[in-house]
Design an enzyme around this catalytic site. Structure first.
Site, PDB file in Angstrom:
ATOM      1  CB  SER A  79      11.366  -6.924 -47.953  1.00 25.38           C
ATOM      2  OG  SER A  79      10.822  -6.568 -46.705  1.00 25.38           O
ATOM      3  CG  ASP A  83      16.508  -4.889 -42.288  1.00 23.88           C
ATOM      4  OD1 ASP A  83      15.599  -4.125 -41.908  1.00 23.88           O
ATOM      5  OD2 ASP A  83      16.414  -5.608 -43.293  1.00 23.88           O
ATOM      6  CG  HIS A 137      14.393  -3.215 -45.027  1.00 23.24           C
ATOM      7  ND1 HIS A 137      14.397  -4.564 -44.718  1.00 23.24           N
ATOM      8  CD2 HIS A 137      13.364  -3.043 -45.914  1.00 23.24           C
ATOM      9  CE1 HIS A 137      13.422  -5.178 -45.365  1.00 23.24           C
ATOM     10  NE2 HIS A 137      12.787  -4.279 -46.098  1.00 23.24           N
TER      11      HIS A 137
END
Length: 701
Positions: free
Chosen positions: A550, A636, A670
Site C-alpha cells: 500500500s 481494490d 485491498h
C-alpha cells in the site's frame, strides 16, 4: 505473444497539463477495467508471472505446507464476557473462514471458559458461520458484526467482491431468522440504541468516503431510514459507535488533521446529535464516556497528546487530567467504572498505563523483552476490574493476558499455538534472537530497525535479509510474530523492520517529518537502514530484498528509483506507485481526504513539483532495476489496480532488461484473498519468490 514473454502494453498518449507542466501518460487506458483490452492485458500478465515462477511450484507447496503444519487449524479464541454471554470465534480444520459464537455465562462465572483443543464449547450458539455465508462466492468479508445491548439482535454486513461495499442485515438471535431489513452499499461500523429498537449505520459517497450516518428502525424498510448526520467537507471521514457504557452513541468526523465528535443519548435514538467541541483546524480529539464526564484525548497545544475531561451535561471547557509529556505519545484511553487504562508509546515501544480512580497510585505495566508490542484486547464490559490485552514480539506469538487492574497481576489466558514443522521440529522461542539497530539518515537522524534471526546468525554479510517498511499515516510497524515468517528464519534469513519517518514509532514529530513536503525522509530513511544492515554485517546488497504494501508499496517504488543498487529484489504489494496522478484526480476514491497527508498538487505548485520528483511512476529511468514482484487486486478501492499495472508497463518499457512481474487477484480487494488457506498460498508465493532471489545463500530448512 505467449505467456513465456512479458506482455507489451499498447501506448495511448494522454496529456496532462498542470501548473504549466505537460506530462504524457501513455498507459492511462489501463484504468478502464470495463475495457476488454485491459482485462486481456491483466490476464496476460498473470500468465506470464505463472510461467516465470513455474519452477517455484514445489517450493511454494513446501512453504504452504510449513505454514499449514505450524498452524493449529481447529482453534478457539479466548471468550470475552458481555452481559450474560461469553463471545468468541473459532476455526475448523479444512474451513476457510471463522465461526462467530457465544455461550451463556454460568452463575458466578468470572474466568473465561477454557478453550481446550478448539472444540465447540458446551451450550454454544453459532451467531455467524463465515463458511456458510461464503458458499458460492470467490471472495467473502465481514464489515460489521454488532450484537444489540439486550443480546437479541445481530447486525452484520457482507462483501462478496472485495470492493468494501457491504450489505447490512439483521439476525434475530432468539430464532435464527434473518430479517427483511436489508441495506446495500454500507460501510464498516454500526451502533445500537439502548433499547435495540434502532440501528445506526454508515454509507459512502461516490469517492468511497463514509459521510452519512443513518437511523434505521428495526422492522421497517431501508427506504424509510433517515439521515442523522451528513459531513459535507470531503476531507472528513465519519464513523459511528456505541460507548462501552452503552449510554451514548458517538458520531466522529475526522480528517488527517482535525476532528469533531457528536453524541446522541443511546436511550433517545431520535435525538439530534450534540457537538462535544466544535472543530478547529489542526486540533484532533477523541472522546470516551466515563460516568458524569467525557474524557478528551487531544493535541490542542500538545503535540504528543494530553488527556482532559468535560461534563456530560454541558460539554465545554476541558479540565486537564494528564498533561502533555513530549516524547510520550498518548494513543487512546479505555474507561471503566473504577479505572482508566491509557495506551501510549515511548522510546519506540508501546505501553499501557493504569489509573485507579479510588485514590490509588497509577502504574505502567511492565514487560520483560527489549522489543515487544502491547495493545488493548476485547474489553466490552464497563463495570469490570479486569483488562484484557494482547502482547507479542518478534519471537513470542500473540499472547492474551487478563490484567487485574487493582494488583497489576497478569494472567496468561492463551498464547497462539505454534505446532511443529513438517520435519517434527518444535517451535522454541530461545532458538531465535531479536535486536534493535539504529541507522543514521542523511540528515543525521537516528532511525530504528527491529530485526529477528536464528540464534547465532553470523554477522559477516552472508545472511540473506528481508527489510520491511511502511512509513505513512502515523501507522507504526511494531514488532509482531508471524508463523509464515518462520519459513524464512529457519532457512537462515534475517527479517528486519525499518521504522522510517512517516510512521508513528517515535511520536507525532516522527510522523510529521515523513509527510507532505518532508515525505522523501521516508525513502532516504529506508535506504539508510538498508545500507546500515550491510555495513554492520547483517547482509550484503546482493542478498537483501525489500518489501512493503500500500503506502509501503509507494516506499518500495521510490527506493527502487533512489537506490536500485541497494537491493537484490523488491516486493511491492498493492503499491501506491502512481501517487501524483491519483492525488490530482479528486473523483477517485480517497483523493480529497489524502491532501492533508501528501499535499494538494492541484492547488499548490510546490506540492506538485515535490510529488512529481518522487512518485515512482514519474521517475522511472533506464537503469537496471532489481527484480520486482508487484501484486494487486482488481477490486481494490484503496489503491486502484491500474497503479501497479501502469508502473510495470512503463518500467518494462524504460528498462527492458529488468526482471519485473505483476500478479493480479481478479476476485479480491485491498487485503488480497479472503480465505485463510488462500491467504497462506499467497504468502507462500511471495516467500518462494524471495527465497529464489537469495539462491544458494539460503540454508536448507
Amino acid at each position: 505473444m505467449t505467456s513465456s514473454q512479458p506482455p507489451v502494453a499498447k501506448k495511448v498518449a494522454r496529456e496532462r497539463v498542470q501548473h504549466g507542466d505537460t506530462v504524457v501518460d501513455e498507459y492511462f487506458w489501463l484504468a478502464d477495467k470495463e475495457d476488454p483490452d485491459t482485462i486481456a492485458y491483466l490476464t496476460a500478465e498473470n500468465e506470464f508471472t505463472e510461467a516465470r515462477t513455474g519452477h517455484l511450484a514445489g517450493l511454494r507447496e513446501t512453504v504452504f505446507g510449513e505454514i499449514k503444519a505450524r498452524t493449529q487449524e481447529t482453534d478457539l479464541s479466548v471468550p470475552s464476557r458481555k452481559g450474560g454471554y461469553w463471545y468468541y470465534s473459532r476455526t475448523v480444520e479444512g474451513q476457510q473462514y471463522g465461526i462467530f459464537c457465544r455461550r451463556p455465562a454460568a452463575p458466578g462465572e468470572v474466568d473465561p471458559p477454557a478453550t481446550g483443543d478448539g472444540a465447540p464449547l458446551p451450550g454454544e450458539e453459532i451467531l455467524l458461520d463465515g463458511n456458510e455465508l461464503a458458499q458460492g462466492h470467490d471472495f467473502f468479508a465481514l464489515g460489521t458484526s454488532d450484537v444489540s445491548p439486550d443480546g437479541r439482535w445481530l447486525a452484520y454486513s457482507t462483501d462478496f467482491a472485495g470492493n468494501e461495499r457491504f450489505t447490512l442485515q439483521v439476525k434475530d438471535l432468539s430464532t435464527g431468522e434473518v430479517l427483511h431489513d436489508r441495506i446495500p452499499d454500507t460501510f464498516y461500523g454500526s451502533a445500537w440504541s439502548a433499547d435495540a429498537s434502532t440501528l445506526f449505520y454508515l454509507t459512502v459517497d461516490e469517492s468511497w468516503r463514509p459521510y452519512r450516518v443513518w437511523r434505521h428502525v428495526l422492522g421497517t424498510g431501508a427506504d424509510a431510514d433517515q439521515v442523522v448526520y451528513e459531513e459535507p467537507d470531503e476531507k472528513f471521514w465519519v464513523s459511528v459507535e456505541l460507548t462501552r457504557s452503552e449510554r451514548f452513541i458517538f458520531i466522529d468526523a475526522a480528517s488527517k488533521l482535525t476532528s469533531e465528535v457528536r453524541f446522541i443519548p443511546a436511550a433517545e435514538p431520535m435525538a439530534t446529535p450534540v457537538v462535544v467541541a466544535p472543530r478547529r483546524q489542526g486540533v484532533e480529539y477523541a472522546v470516551e464516556h466515563h460516568g458524569h464526564r467525557f474524557l478528551i484525548l487531544h493535541n490542542d497545544g500538545a503535540e504528543d497528546f494530553a488527556l482532559a475531561y468535560t461534563p456530560v451535561d454541558a460539554p465545554g471547557a476541558w479540565t486537564p487530567l494528564i498533561d502533555h509529556e513530549p516524547g510520550t505519545r498518548l494513543l487512546s484511553v479505555d474507561a471503566f467504572d473504577r479505572y482508566l487504562v491509557v495506551s501510549l508509546r515511548r522510546d519506540g515501544l508501546t505501553g499501557l498505563r493504569v489509573m485507579p480512580l479510588d485514590g490509588g497510585g497509577q502504574y505502567d505495566m511492565r514487560f520483560p523483552e527489549p522489543l515487544y508490542s502491547v495493545e488493548p484486547g476485547a474489553n466490552p464490559e464497563y463495570g469490570t476490574d479486569v483488562f484484557r490485552l494482547h502482547y507479542t514480539s518478534l519471537i513470542v506469538p500473540d499472547s492474551i493476558y487478563d490484567c487485574d487492574l487493582g494488583s497489576g497481576e497478569l494472567v496468561l489466558r492463551k498464547r497462539q499455538p505454534v505446532l511443529p514443522a513438517p520435519s517434527g521440529a518444535p517451535y522454541r522461542a530461545e532458538d531465535y534472537e531479536q535486536h534493535r539497530e539504529w541507522a543514521l539518515a542523511d540528515d543525521g537522524t537516528r532511525v530504528p530497525i527491529s530485526l529477528v534471526c536464528r540464534r547465532g546468525t553470523a554477522r559477516d554479510g552472508s545472511a540473506p535479509t528481508v527489510l520491511y517498511g511502511y512509513g505513512s499515516y502515523e501507522a507504526s510497524m511494531d514488532p509482531w510474530f508471524s508463523i509464515a515468517r518462520l519459513s524464512l528464519l529457519d532457512r537462515g534469513v534475517v527479517f528486519a523492520i525499518a521504522h522510517v519517518r512517516g510512521g508513528g514509532e517515535l511520536g507525532r514529530a516522527w510522523y510529521d517529518h515523513g509527510k507532505m513536503l518532508a515525505k522523501k525522509n521516508s525513502f532516504t530513511d529506508f535506504v539508510a537502514c538498508a545500507r546500515h544492515l550491510v555495513k554492520e554485517g547483517w547482509t550484503a546488497t546482493d542478498r537483501l530484498v525489500a518489501r512493503g504494501a500500500s503506502a509501503g508499496g509507494l516506499l518500495m517504488g521510490a527506493v527502487a528509483n533512489l537506490a536500485p543498487d541497494a537491493f537484490a529484489g523488491i516486493v511491492a504489494q498493492v503499491p501506491f506507485v502512481d501517487a501524483l496522478n491519483s492525488i490530482l484526480d479528486p473523483s477517485l476514491p480517497l483523493t480529497v481526504t489524502e491532501w492533508e497527508e501528501w499535499g494538494n498538487p492541484l492547488a499548490d505548485p510546490e506540492v506538485y513539483a515535490y510529488m512529481k520528483s518522487y512518485t515512482p511512476y514519474e521517475n522511472l529511468s533506464t537503469v537496471d532495476y532489481p527484480a520486482i514482484l508487484a501484486m494487486t487486486s482488481l477490486n481494490d478501492t484503496r489503491v486502484l489496480y491500474h497503479e501497479p499495472a501502469k508502473w510495470v508497463a512503463r518500467l518494462r518499457d524504460r528498462s527492458p532488461n529488468s526482471d519485473v512481474l505483476l500478479k493480479i487477484e481478479m476476485e479480491a480487494g485491498h487485503g488480497g484473498p479472503s480465505g485463510r488457506y488462500d491467504t497462506w498460498k499467497e504468502e507462500a508465493f511471495v516467500i518462494a519468490w524471495i527465497l529464489d532471489r537469495f539462491g544458494s545463500a539460503v540454508s536448507a530448512s
